[in-house]
Design a protein around this motif. Structure first.
Motif, PDB file in Angstrom:
ATOM      1  N   CYS A 121       5.262   2.003   3.641  1.00 20.22           N
ATOM      2  CA  CYS A 121       4.432   0.802   3.817  1.00 20.22           C
ATOM      3  C   CYS A 121       5.211  -0.413   3.358  1.00 20.22           C
ATOM      4  CB  CYS A 121       3.157   0.968   2.977  1.00 20.22           C
ATOM      5  SG  CYS A 121       2.074  -0.459   3.073  1.00 20.22           S
ATOM      6  N   CYS A 125       0.360  -4.057  -2.280  1.00 22.55           N
ATOM      7  CA  CYS A 125      -0.901  -4.141  -3.017  1.00 22.55           C
ATOM      8  C   CYS A 125      -0.557  -3.872  -4.488  1.00 22.55           C
ATOM      9  CB  CYS A 125      -1.899  -3.116  -2.482  1.00 22.55           C
ATOM     10  SG  CYS A 125      -2.254  -3.371  -0.733  1.00 22.55           S
ATOM     11  N   CYS A 128      -0.716  -0.307  -6.112  1.00 24.43           N
ATOM     12  CA  CYS A 128      -0.336   0.859  -5.311  1.00 24.43           C
ATOM     13  C   CYS A 128       1.025   1.426  -5.693  1.00 24.43           C
ATOM     14  CB  CYS A 128      -0.360   0.488  -3.833  1.00 24.43           C
ATOM     15  SG  CYS A 128       0.031   1.902  -2.789  1.00 24.43           S
TER      16      CYS A 128
HETATM   17  S1  SF4 Z   1      -2.683   0.365  -0.630  1.00 25.14           S
HETATM   18 FE1  SF4 Z   1      -0.478   0.909  -0.725  1.00 25.14          FE
HETATM   19  S2  SF4 Z   1      -0.105   2.019   1.182  1.00 25.14           S
HETATM   20 FE2  SF4 Z   1      -2.060   0.902   1.445  1.00 25.14          FE
HETATM   21  S3  SF4 Z   1      -1.513  -1.086   2.377  1.00 25.14           S
HETATM   22 FE3  SF4 Z   1      -1.523  -1.397   0.145  1.00 25.14          FE
HETATM   23  S4  SF4 Z   1       0.611  -1.044  -0.469  1.00 25.14           S
HETATM   24 FE4  SF4 Z   1       0.387  -0.132   1.556  1.00 25.14          FE
END
Ligand code: SF4
Length: 407
Positions: A121, A125, A128
């Motif tokens: 990704c 976030c 995460c």
């Molecule tokens: S939660 Fe993690 S995997 Fe999902 S969009 Fe955000 S950074 Fe990417």
């Protein structure tokens, strides 16, 4: 391709491959417990651990005395690495099963297959750890995925679930902003798969015309859109690329385009700095959204993420109390969604059964992801049949299979 034969629990496995998770502290603990159990239940087996917990905490996994730890980048080379490490020999590898090779029901049967089409990704976030563990986004080719789904069909699968760390970004690294839409169209037109389901989709990835795809009834009427918080201030601290307003507009247009759609979500409570007013705002928004299911997580700070060191960490007891309040709302909405199906006849994919004093009770799923129970004297495994929904059970809906005389 190296061959193997899947066995079910208690069937004396020679090799166990465990795909570990590290998304929360609880996932870490559960990964450790399950590795210990695998070793205990399969004393003679080679145990190989891969996945995000293995990637982020290899020392903790090594302490469990496993035979091999394989990072996410090398997942596709497990057989090669195990052979190089002297854990597997060529004579261990039975020829790859042909397309008609049946999976034992004890190994999960062959009703629904999870097809990973994307990994990694490019978002950040702030809570995460998954994106740290999996690296940047990359996608398989459309032709490769279509070929896999054709093979799954030949093996009898009725449903495929497309998965990825950030599924909505499928094809983005190749410059295809509508890559997922193209992939879904290709699968629906180039295979005869009866049911195609999409797993989690970040809300900002879906263009307004995305819902046209549901003109094809083989695409399951279920969207999992992780919200994480219904407070704009918290969403900003999480670096989520959505707001109450945008999320609400998206869900409204999806529901307009797809009658009977189930919209489920994830929510984190107790994110750093979450004030009582922000939580109340979030709760009120989630109340308005009427999700068919809400997966609730208490914030679990992961070292290596921005949120780990953020000020205003929420007292665990307060987070627990907020989680309970949200669970109450979620349970009510989930029940309301199931209730809305009563009196309808819908196709159900039957997955498993158990013998009860009243007869064989079959368990299956609707395309909009509701668990269904029905009695049938016939073997319904892996069949899609219409069923009439007549009563609510604690976690499912009671139904009568249409061709059966009585339930
Ligand atoms: S939660 Fe993690 S995997 Fe999902 S969009 Fe955000 S950074 Fe990417």
């Amino acid at each position: 391709m190296a061959g193997h034969q899947l066995v079910g629990p208690g069937e004396n496995a020679e090799l166990c491959v465990f795909n570990s998770c590290t998304v929360t502290h609880i996932a870490d603990r559960s990964s450790r417990q399950r590795i210990r159990r695998l070793k205990r239940d399969n004393p003679g087996a080679v145990v190989i651990v891969t996945g995000c917990y293995a990637e982020m905490s290899p020392d903790a996994v090594a302490a469990l005395d496993v035979d091999l730890i394989v990072g996410n980048e090398d997942k596709d080379r497990i057989v090669q690495l195990a052979t190089e490490a002297g854990l597997l020999y060529d004579e261990d590898l039975i020829p790859a099963p042909d397309a008609s090779f049946p999976l034992p029901e004890s190994a999960g049967g062959h009703t629904r297959a999870f097809v990973k089409v994307q990994d990694g990704c490019d978002n950040h976030c702030t809570y995460c750890i998954v994106t740290v563990a999996r690296g940047v986004g990359r996608s398989r080719s459309i032709s490769d995925v279509v070929a896999e789904i054709r093979q799954l069909r030949e093996r009898g699968y009725q449903e495929a679930v497309l998965t990825g760390v950030h599924l909505g970004s499928f094809g983005h690294e190749r410059g295809e902003r509508d890559g997922l839409k193209k992939l879904v169209r290709a699968i629906l037109s180039e295979t005869d798969l009866p049911r195609l389901r999409l797993s989690s989709l970040e809300p900002w990835d879906l263009a307004p015309d995305f819902f046209e795809l549901w003109e094809n009834p083989r695409l399951c009427r279920h969207l999992h859109l992780p919200l994480q918080s219904g407070s704009d201030a918290v969403l900003k601290r999480m670096a989520r690329r959505t707001t109450q307003k945008k999320f609400c507009a998206l869900v409204e247009s999806a529901r307009r385009a797809i009658p009977g759609l189930a919209v489920s979500t994830d929510a984190i409570v107790g994110f750093p700095g979450e004030s009582e007013a922000e939580f109340a705002d979030s709760l009120a928004f989630i109340e308005r959204m009427n999700f068919s299911r809400t997966h609730i997580f208490r914030f679990s700070g992961r070292k290596g993420t921005a949120a780990y060191a953020m000020p205003g960490q929420v007292d665990p007891q307060i987070a627990q109390e907020r989680s309970q309040r949200l669970h109450d709302v979620a349970a009510r909405h989930e029940r309301t969604f199931r209730q809305s199906l009563l009196g309808q006849t819908l196709p159900v994919l039957w997955e498993s059964s158990e013998d009860t004093p009243a007869g064989t009770l079959w368990s299956g799923l609707t395309d909009n992801y509701v668990r269904v129970s029905a009695f049938s004297a016939q073997n319904r495994h892996n069949q899609i049949t219409p069923a009439f929904f007549f009563d609510l059970l604690p976690d499912a809906v009671a139904a009568r299979i249409s061709q059966e005389r009585s339930a």
